[in-house]
Each structure stands twice: as structure tokens, then as C-alpha cells.
Design an enzyme around this catalytic site. Structure first.
Site, short mmCIF file in Angstrom:
data_model
loop_
_atom_site.label_atom_id
_atom_site.label_comp_id
_atom_site.label_asym_id
_atom_site.label_seq_id
_atom_site.Cartn_x
_atom_site.Cartn_y
_atom_site.Cartn_z
N GLU A 1 17.01 1.91 15.89
CA GLU A 1 18.46 1.54 15.93
C GLU A 1 18.85 1.46 14.34
O GLU A 1 20.05 1.93 13.94
CB GLU A 1 19.01 0.41 16.74
N ASP B 1 0.64 5.19 -9.00
CA ASP B 1 1.15 5.03 -10.38
C ASP B 1 0.54 4.47 -11.28
O ASP B 1 0.29 4.76 -12.54
CB ASP B 1 2.76 4.89 -10.26
N ARG C 1 20.54 -2.89 25.59
CA ARG C 1 20.39 -4.52 25.47
C ARG C 1 19.02 -4.69 24.59
O ARG C 1 18.73 -5.65 24.35
CB ARG C 1 20.12 -4.90 26.81
N HIS C 2 18.31 -3.70 23.93
CA HIS C 2 17.31 -3.88 22.91
C HIS C 2 17.44 -2.90 21.96
O HIS C 2 18.19 -2.04 22.04
CB HIS C 2 15.83 -3.70 23.80
N ARG D 1 -7.80 -3.16 -7.97
CA ARG D 1 -6.70 -3.13 -9.02
C ARG D 1 -7.38 -3.97 -10.37
O ARG D 1 -7.90 -5.29 -10.14
CB ARG D 1 -5.38 -3.96 -8.52
N MET E 1 5.22 -1.37 5.15
CA MET E 1 4.88 -1.34 3.75
C MET E 1 5.58 -0.36 2.91
O MET E 1 6.77 0.31 3.89
CB MET E 1 3.66 -1.21 3.52
N SER F 1 -2.56 3.63 -11.30
CA SER F 1 -3.93 4.40 -11.56
C SER F 1 -3.76 5.62 -12.53
O SER F 1 -4.56 5.95 -13.46
CB SER F 1 -4.66 4.66 -10.14
N ARG G 1 5.96 -0.67 -0.66
CA ARG G 1 6.44 -1.21 -1.86
C ARG G 1 7.95 -1.17 -2.28
O ARG G 1 8.61 -1.63 -1.37
CB ARG G 1 5.65 -0.82 -3.31
N VAL H 1 -16.25 16.37 -4.88
CA VAL H 1 -17.61 16.61 -4.89
C VAL H 1 -18.20 17.87 -4.49
O VAL H 1 -19.05 18.73 -5.32
CB VAL H 1 -18.43 15.33 -4.19
N GLY I 1 -4.42 0.34 -4.10
CA GLY I 1 -4.56 0.34 -2.75
C GLY I 1 -5.15 1.45 -2.17
O GLY I 1 -4.69 2.56 -2.18
N ASP J 1 2.30 4.66 0.08
CA ASP J 1 3.76 4.42 -0.17
C ASP J 1 4.62 5.74 -0.37
O ASP J 1 5.92 5.81 -0.42
CB ASP J 1 3.86 3.73 -1.54
N THR K 1 -1.83 6.81 -2.11
CA THR K 1 -1.31 6.11 -1.74
C THR K 1 -0.36 6.19 -0.48
O THR K 1 0.40 7.30 -0.26
CB THR K 1 -0.39 5.37 -2.94
N ASP L 1 5.44 7.15 -3.20
CA ASP L 1 6.58 6.75 -4.16
C ASP L 1 6.20 7.51 -5.32
O ASP L 1 6.84 6.90 -6.52
CB ASP L 1 6.35 5.29 -4.36
O1 F6P Z 1 0.52 0.45 -2.45
C1 F6P Z 1 0.04 0.38 -1.28
C2 F6P Z 1 0.47 -1.10 -0.67
O2 F6P Z 1 -0.10 -0.95 0.64
C3 F6P Z 1 1.68 -1.42 -0.56
O3 F6P Z 1 2.74 -0.63 0.25
C4 F6P Z 1 1.79 -2.82 -0.48
O4 F6P Z 1 3.18 -3.55 -0.86
C5 F6P Z 1 0.58 -3.33 -1.39
O5 F6P Z 1 -0.21 -2.17 -1.31
C6 F6P Z 1 -0.22 -4.44 -0.59
O6 F6P Z 1 -1.25 -4.47 -1.41
P1 F6P Z 1 -2.50 -5.41 -1.27
O7 F6P Z 1 -3.39 -4.57 -0.52
O8 F6P Z 1 -3.31 -5.70 -2.89
O9 F6P Z 1 -2.11 -6.61 -0.58
#
Ligand code: F6P
Length: 319
Positions: free
Chosen positions: A187, A103, A214-215, A72, A169, A105, A171, A24, A11, A127, A125, A129
Site C-alpha cells: 500500500e 561502487d 483493514r490491513h 570489505r 536493504m 570495489s 543502502r 574462468v 557485500g 542494491d 550488488t 545502485d
Molecule cells: O550493499 C549490499 C548491502 O546488503 C546493503 O543493502 C546493506 O546496507 C549492506 O550491504 C549490509 O552490509 P553488511 O553485510 O556488511 O552488514
């Protein structure tokens, strides 16, 4: 003369271009040749590559996405695919590779190194993660995109006294939800790392409503489940006037923040230093604001620790 290949994989993430630029420019500064490989490992197998010069990376530091494009690639998960990749790299006299991605990659980079081909990984990424590094390139920008969206949703949520669920997002990682939720004043924040019962969420909604609030903004990490299912559950138990927003790929785009541009530049420069030092099978990261590098195997074997303290603190602040 050394010839370095560079590709982006998985991604895309804002800041990848700044990292490409850094690789580069510093490679050319130190007298190397650089080939840009388009469309990640897929483009490598298909021999989609072009030599880059200083101006190939001009005017890109502020752009989202990746000028090299990304994908991918299932084929690269096979030994045959990887051998084909190495064959193409050798055909163009490319002697080392920089891979910007997550990860999945990095596993490609690890496998290339096992085949004797020098490879260095840079974490790109949204994420956040990857357990070995405090930050990945793109996380900060995505977090700011989410905060901007939360602010806008908060306006209408307040006007209509609604419950708004915002699905983000990440993951299996709750970092985007946690930190964007904190900064956006949510909240309730729901992440995969912490088990939270639907009744707890509903009780909180009811008690805050009783005291006149209330929201309510609920930030849901996609790794837990989808916003529409959660919304239905909440409506069943509270009869709230509820709306959902799935932020989706808006989180993947946009001009990178200063933080991501600086991080990407520092990491890109380190990747080239490592290759010039004859290193391979390493990934670059950041710890306590210092750029670090470690073996891919070690990096991938670490387990991620979730910032439970901050999560608990958010509960206190959003009472
Ligand atoms: O890993 C990055 C990410 O944006 C995740 O947060 C999400 O779950 C996934 O890629 C979405 O993948 P794609 O762009 O292939 O729909």
C-alpha cells in the site's frame, strides 16, 4: 600466455558465482590461466590465492554467495595496501584482474588501473545502485526474495487486520523497495529518493481503513530510517495494530534467479573479451538488454536517476 586474477568484493550477491564461472570458463577457453583470489582485496594483500581450472567452477551456477568469499577491506583504500596488492599479483605473473562488486570495489579497480595494472569491474550488488547500468547482479534475486516475504506477511497481515512494515536493504537506493513493493502489492512504499511525510502515510492508512481495507503493507527502504522508529510514529498517530519485519541478510542469499544467472554469465564473458582486447579501467553493464562497457571514471561519475514514474504509478494502483 595471459594470466587473469578474479575476486569478489563488498557485500555478496546471488549470481556472483555465475559470474566467476563465466570469467574462468571463457578465460580458459581462450587459452588464459586464471587465479581466484579469496576474500576480496583483503585476501589479495594476504596472498590468499589459488589457480582455478574448469572444474573449480563446476556446480556453482545455481549457488548463492561467492565461492571466492568476500570482504570489505580498509587497507586497500591506502596507496600502501594497493602497492602490496600489485606486488603480489606480479609475483604470481597475474597481468590483469576482474573485480566483481559494487561502487566501493570499483574504486579499488580504478586505483589499480591508475597504478598501471589492468582491471575490469563487473557490478555485483543486490542494491542496484550503480547509475551506469540498468541492473546489477543479485538485484533480481533479492527482489524476488522480498516479494516472497511480502506474500507471506500479507497472509497474516490480512488475518489479523494489521499494519505490517517490512524494512528492506538497498543502502541509499530505493530500487529494491520500489520494485518489490510494486510486485508485492504494498500500500505504501518509502524510499530515500522521495520525501514523504508521516502524516501522509497515516492519512492513507485511515482512509483505506474507512473504506474497509483493514490491513496494510508498508515497504520501507533502509536508507530512509529504521522500521521500529517509523512504527512508533505511526502507532502514536493512528493506534494501529502494527508489526515490523526487518528482512536483513535473508535478502543477500539464495539461489540466483534465471535473470541473474544469465546477466552474470553475459557480463563475465564480456569482461574477459575486454581484457583480451587489451582494455583496462572499464566496467561492464547492461542497457536496454545489451551488454555495454565504459570507463570506470565515467561510470562512477554518473548520477542515478530514480524511476519516479513507476513510483507515482504505484500510488495510483495502491489507492
Ligand atoms: O550493499 C549490499 C548491502 O546488503 C546493503 O543493502 C546493506 O546496507 C549492506 O550491504 C549490509 O552490509 P553488511 O553485510 O556488511 O552488514
Amino acid at each position: 600466455i595471459r594470466t587473469i586474477g578474479i575476486l569478489t568484493s563488498g557485500g555478496d550477491a546471488p549470481g556472483m558465482n555465475a559470474a566467476i564461472r563465466a570469467v574462468v570458463r571463457s578465460a580458459i577457453y581462450y587459452g588464459c590461466k586464471v587465479y581466484g583470489i579469496n576474500r576480496g582485496y583483503k585476501g589479495l594483500i594476504e596472498e590468499d590465492l589459488v589457480e582455478m581450472n574448469l572444474s573449480s567452477v563446476g556446480d556453482i551456477i545455481h549457488r548463492g554467495g561467492t565461492i571466492l568469499k568476500s570482504s570489505r577491506c580498509e587497507e586497500f583504500k591506502t596507496e600502501e595496501g594497493r602497492l602490496q596488492g600489485v606486488k603480489i599479483l606480479k609475483k604470481h605473473n597475474i597481468d590483469s584482474l576482474v573485480i566483481i562488486g559494487g561502487d566501493g570495489s570499483f574504486i579499488g579497480a580504478q586505483k589499480l588501473s591508475e597504478l598501471g595494472f589492468p582491471a575490469i569491474g563487473i557490478p555485483g550488488t543486490i542494491d542496484n545502485d550503480l547509475p551506469y547500468t540498468d541492473y546489477t547482479i543479485g538485484f533480481d534475486t533479492a527482489m524476488n526474495t522480498i516479494i516472497d516475504a511480502i506474500g507471506k506477511i500479507r497472509d497474516t497481515s490480512s488475518s489479523h487486520e494489521r499494519v505490517n512494515i517490512i524494512e528492506v536493504m538497498g543502502r541509499h537506493c530505493g530500487d529494491l523497495a520500489l520494485y518489490a513493493g510494486l510486485a508485492g502489492g504494498a500500500e505504501t512504499i518509502i524510499v530515500p529518493e522521495v520525501d514523504i511525510k508521516i502524516d501522509e502515510i497515516c492519512t492513507k492508512l485511515k482512509t483505506t481503513q474507512k473504506r474497509g481495507k483493514r490491513h496494510s503493507i508498508i515497504v520501507l527502504a533502509e536508507g530512509v530510517g529504521n522500521a521500529s522508529d517509523l512504527g512508533k510514529e505511526i502507532i502514536k498517530k493512528t493506534s494501529a495494530d502494527l508489526r515490523i519485519t526487518v528482512l536483513g541478510h535473508v535478502q543477500r542469499g539464495g539461489s540466483p534467479t534465471a535473470f541473474d544467472r544469465i546477466l552474470a554469465s553475459r557480463m563475465g564473458a564480456r569482461a574477459v573479451d575486454l581484457l583480451l582486447d587489451g582494455k583496462s579501467a572499464r566496467v561492464v553493464g547492461i542497457k536496454d538488454n545489451k551488454i555495454i562497457d565504459l570507463e570506470i571514471n565515467e561510470a562512477l561519475s554518473k548520477t542515478r536517476s530514480f524511476d519516479k514514474d513507476t513510483y507515482e504509478m504505484v500510488k495510483v494502483l495502491s489507492i
